[in-house]
Design a protein around this motif. Structure first.
Motif, short mmCIF file in Angstrom:
data_model
loop_
_atom_site.label_atom_id
_atom_site.label_comp_id
_atom_site.label_asym_id
_atom_site.label_seq_id
_atom_site.Cartn_x
_atom_site.Cartn_y
_atom_site.Cartn_z
N MET A 1 0.85 -1.20 0.00
CA MET A 1 0.00 0.00 0.00
C MET A 1 0.88 1.25 0.00
O MET A 1 1.78 1.39 0.82
CB MET A 1 -0.88 -0.01 1.25
N ARG B 1 -3.05 7.04 3.55
CA ARG B 1 -3.73 8.22 4.08
C ARG B 1 -5.22 8.18 3.80
O ARG B 1 -6.04 8.52 4.64
CB ARG B 1 -3.12 9.48 3.47
N ALA C 1 -6.79 5.79 6.08
CA ALA C 1 -6.90 6.38 7.42
C ALA C 1 -8.06 7.37 7.48
O ALA C 1 -8.81 7.43 8.47
CB ALA C 1 -5.60 7.07 7.79
N LEU C 2 -8.24 8.11 6.38
CA LEU C 2 -9.32 9.10 6.34
C LEU C 2 -10.68 8.40 6.42
O LEU C 2 -11.59 8.85 7.11
CB LEU C 2 -9.20 9.89 5.03
N ALA D 1 -11.19 7.14 9.92
CA ALA D 1 -11.22 8.15 10.98
C ALA D 1 -12.59 8.34 11.65
O ALA D 1 -12.67 8.38 12.88
CB ALA D 1 -10.70 9.48 10.45
N PRO D 2 -13.70 8.47 10.86
CA PRO D 2 -14.99 8.68 11.54
C PRO D 2 -15.30 7.57 12.54
O PRO D 2 -15.69 7.83 13.67
CB PRO D 2 -16.01 8.68 10.38
N LEU E 1 -13.16 5.53 13.96
CA LEU E 1 -12.21 5.56 15.07
C LEU E 1 -12.55 6.66 16.08
O LEU E 1 -12.37 6.49 17.28
CB LEU E 1 -10.79 5.73 14.55
N CYS E 2 -13.08 7.77 15.54
CA CYS E 2 -13.51 8.86 16.45
C CYS E 2 -14.56 8.35 17.42
O CYS E 2 -14.47 8.53 18.62
CB CYS E 2 -14.12 10.00 15.63
N LEU F 1 -13.17 5.88 19.85
CA LEU F 1 -12.42 6.51 20.94
C LEU F 1 -13.35 7.14 21.97
O LEU F 1 -13.19 6.96 23.18
CB LEU F 1 -11.51 7.61 20.38
N VAL F 2 -14.36 7.87 21.44
CA VAL F 2 -15.22 8.64 22.34
C VAL F 2 -16.25 7.75 23.05
O VAL F 2 -16.52 7.92 24.23
CB VAL F 2 -15.93 9.77 21.55
N ILE G 1 -20.92 9.55 42.01
CA ILE G 1 -21.27 10.36 40.83
C ILE G 1 -21.10 11.85 41.10
O ILE G 1 -20.44 12.55 40.35
CB ILE G 1 -22.71 10.11 40.29
N VAL G 2 -21.71 12.34 42.19
CA VAL G 2 -21.73 13.79 42.42
C VAL G 2 -20.36 14.30 42.88
O VAL G 2 -19.82 15.25 42.32
CB VAL G 2 -22.80 14.16 43.46
N PRO H 1 -14.11 11.37 42.64
CA PRO H 1 -13.73 10.00 42.96
C PRO H 1 -12.50 9.96 43.88
O PRO H 1 -11.57 10.75 43.70
CB PRO H 1 -13.42 9.39 41.60
N TYR I 1 -26.15 -2.58 37.53
CA TYR I 1 -27.11 -1.47 37.40
C TYR I 1 -27.56 -0.97 38.78
O TYR I 1 -27.56 0.23 39.05
CB TYR I 1 -28.30 -1.95 36.57
N PHE J 1 -26.33 2.64 39.50
CA PHE J 1 -27.33 3.64 39.13
C PHE J 1 -28.52 3.73 40.08
O PHE J 1 -29.37 4.58 39.93
CB PHE J 1 -27.80 3.40 37.69
#
Lengths: 289, 430
Positions: free
Chosen positions: A1, A7, A10-11, A14-15, A17-18, A21-22, A41-42, A45, A248, A252
């Motif tokens: 390649m 590149r 990777a492009l 990317a969406p 992978l974003c 990650l998040v 929670i409040v 930690p 849970y 929660f």
């Protein structure tokens, strides 16, 4: 390649992978960190090292939840793997109304698991439910499906098999259609009977599919939650309390986020172990992956 | 390899930056003269949600400087969302909850008692039980909205068929009526020879076998003069004999008289289908019953022991702490408007607690019995670990106790002991 192709690749990646990650890696890392803290929670930690895991190791309710989850896995797992295979073989035959039957079996999977719980709550009603109505026609005394600690987990397993069998069946159907007709034709010429063909051709050639179905089923069943919450709330007593429900409740409902995260890490480790075993089995050379 | 990784990472960072700048705060910045956006959270997921939504619409139509958005979810996930929002620094401006939730959230320090004082509410304007429900450790944390408690719903047609003239008022009448109303497929009642408990056509009584069964036990405990926790709220300190009497009374309905369907999951549906003649349930069922064609009525929860008491709770409106004083004030103003207009809230079945709207509420079907129970309603104790002790899902000590009694007919004394030790174990954990 080439560099440019790399590149571009990777492009395109990317969406995803974003989001990975998040929404996946980030929360997982936060969860790992939270499991080492005392956190409601409040407030902020407080780092407490492995204390949550020590508590977890001695937590009898968690032990009950683990035992119940494994019992559920044993009840629903084989039915979902073997049953779905048999269903797939059945609807792969040249039978009239084949498409209608396939759709009918798959449709429950389109229903949300919480709704599955509501539907089966009605079906399992000891006095006015459909299941006991038909059992009564066979002369069987009414069973308090969701109220009897002996029957509550099997009742949830039945509901789950009804819900998931169609999904597994579709995966098996795809696998079945990959098996060349010539193999069966050759076996027929050699005088093989239907069961012999199923046992010596279909089952071995479907082994990679079975591995995937087994892994996906184990992961889904291990994370059982919605049906339990709707059908029994983990009761009677703690007879249907599962690991994810315990997570849970801790995180929660009781707002012990650190302890809940420790339960989550335990689930993560168990699922990784299942994946590793599956990978090891596949790499033994018995199964082409 | 490293080059490729670096390229990917670079692209990712750039993408995150672009996404961040597009959906960041600047993108949602409000125009200069836009109304103040208020967030209100409530766990009203039934018909009560529709009623509150209507009230919010009316408020929005008459207050151009403010726009209220109502978010409804089941209570448990809603509380998680609430705390997450607090943590993120953007709490809702008004948070509805029940009396028994105040202790937990007040001890977490997320509610503002100071702003509530500015509402200048007078205790004499409200039901005294509901007024008490807004306090924790001497501070008022909320505005009282309504009360809801267990009551008796009965089918007038089935009562008339069984020649019963009025709903049961005490334990004896309650058992006798339930027996008369229970009929098997051969037309026999539980007190007649040949009665078959496995082929019952109509049951005399129905009730839930979950935490609501515990609530009934709780009411029966108070009917004998008992209480559940000690004054410090740290120990379950109830009288074991009273507790055993209460369990035994409930167990007998199921196992001795066979007048209640075992493990009933939906008494209200069984009642509407006329498969049970009486049910113990709350006023939240009233909107549904108003839409049915069966002849029904309500009565107070029967007095089985020496005094009247029935389990109940109430909705309250709290103002979460936040740094924006203008938002807090606007939240309070909205909450006060809802309380002042709570006559409409009675269409949700819940009984408003503002005395001046009680008279019109009586004109709605079935409300009078619930209004009459307002002074004798007994609430769950306000303890910081209330969510854990009184949880509706496993592992819950109250659920375990109720199911041991009503599903397995266990010895009431041993149920009481287990209940006590489980509650004490939760409340003694820091």
């Amino acid at each position: 390649m080439g560099k440019t192709q790399g590149r571009i690749a990777a492009l395109f990646l990317a969406p995803y992978l974003c989001f990975f990650l998040v929404l996946r890696l980030g929360p997982t890392l936060v969860g790992l960190f939270a499991s080492l803290t005392s956190w409601n929670i409040v407030g902020s930690p407080t780092y407490i090292g492995l204390r949550n895991f020590n508590t977890l190791a001695q937590d009898q309710t968690f032990a009950i939840a683990v035992k119940n989850t494994l019992y559920f896995l044993l009840l629903a797992g084989p039915a979902l793997v073997v049953g779905s295979l048999l269903l797939a073989v059945m609807v792969n035959q040249k039978i009239p109304g084949k498409r209608l039957v396939r759709t009918a079996i798959f449709i429950p999977y389109a229903v949300m698991p919480a709704i599955v719980g509501v539907i089966w709550n009605w079906m399992d009603d000891p006095h006015f439910g459909l299941i006991n109505y038909y059992l009564g026609k066979l002369g069987i005394a009414p069973i308090a499906w969701l109220a009897d600690p002996t029957w509550a987990m099997p009742a949830i397993a039945i509901a789950t098999v009804w819900w998931l069998a169609g999904y597994n069946m579709i995966i098996y159907l795809a696998g079945l259609q990959d098996i060349p007709d010539e193999v069966y034709e050759a076996a027929t010429v050699d005088g093989a009977r239907t069961f012999q063909m199923f046992w010596h051709i279909t089952v071995p050639l479907l082994r990679p599919t079975t591995m995937i179905v087994t892994l996906l089923t184990a992961i889904t069943l291990f994370q059982i939650f919605d049906q339990v919450l709707v059908m029994t709330g983990g009761g009677p007593g703690t007879s249907t309390l599962t690991i994810v429900q315990y997570l849970y409740v801790q995180a929660f409902q009781n707002f012990n986020l650190g302890y809940g995260a420790a339960v989550g890490v335990a689930i993560f480790v168990a699922l990784v172990a299942v994946g590793v075993v599956q990978r090891w089995y596949a790499q033994r050379g018995e199964v082409p992956t | 390899m490293f080059g490729r990784f670096a390229t990917t990472l670079g692209i990712l960072t750039a993408l995150l930056f672009v996404v961040g700048s597009v959906i960041g705060p600047r993108a949602v910045a409000a125009p200069a003269h836009a109304p103040l956006e208020l967030q209100v959270y409530g766990g009203w997921t039934g018909p009560d949600g529709d009623v509150m939504r209507n009230m919010v619409s009316q408020y929005n139509a008459t207050h151009s400087s403010v726009h209220v958005t109502l978010t409804t979810l089941q209570w448990s996930p809603l509380f998680s969302k609430f705390l997450t929002q607090v943590r993120a620094g953007s709490p809702p401006d008004v948070m509805a909850m029940h009396w028994q939730d105040v202790a937990q959230f007040a001890s977490l320090g997320v509610l503002d008692p100071n702003i509530v004082r500015q509402a200048k509410l007078k205790s004499s304007d409200f039901s005294s039980t509901a007024w008490k429900g807004t306090f924790y450790k001497g501070k008022q944390y909320a505005l009282p909205l309504d009360q809801h408690m267990h009551g008796l719903f009965y089918n007038k047609t089935l009562f008339s068929k069984a020649h019963i003239k009025s709903p049961p008022a005490n334990g004896k009448e309650w058992v006798a009526d339930a027996i008369k109303l229970t009929v098997d497929s051969n037309g026999k009642h539980p007190n007649q020879k040949g009665f078959n408990p496995n082929s019952i056509k109509t049951y005399g009584l129905g009730f839930l076998f979950n935490h609501h069964a515990f609530y009934q036990w709780y009411a029966l405990l108070y009917q004998q003069g008992g209480t559940f926790m000690d004054k410090s709220g740290k120990r379950a300190d109830f009288n074991m004999t009273y507790g055993a009497n209460a369990w035994r009374f409930l167990e007998n309905f199921v196992f001795k008289y066979h007048v209640v369907p075992t493990a009933e999951s939906s008494p209200i549906n069984d009642f509407v289908a006329q498969r049970v003649a009486m049910i113990i349930d709350g006023p939240w069922e009233l909107p549904l019953l108003e839409k049915t064609h069966i002849a029904w009525a309500t009565a107070p929860y029967p007095q089985v022991f020496k005094r009247r008491a029935e389990w109940g709770s109430g909705h309250i409106l709290t103002i979460p702490k936040q740094s924006n004083a203008a938002r807090e004030k606007a939240g309070l103003s909205f909450a006060k408007w809802i309380i002042d207009h709570s006559a409409q809230w009675s269409t949700s079945g819940n009984i408003p607690v503002l005395k001046k709207v009680l008279y019109p509420t009586r004109t709605y079907p079935g409300r009078t019995a619930f209004i009459d129970m307002m002074p004798t309603e007994v609430a769950l104790p306000d303890i910081p670990k209330g969510a854990q002790v009184f949880s509706a899902v496993a592992p819950s000590p109250i659920l375990t106790a109720a199911q041991a009694a009503l599903l397995r007919d266990e010895d009431p004394h041993s149920i009481d002991s287990t209940l006590k030790s489980q509650v004490d174990s939760i409340t003694s954990t820091p």
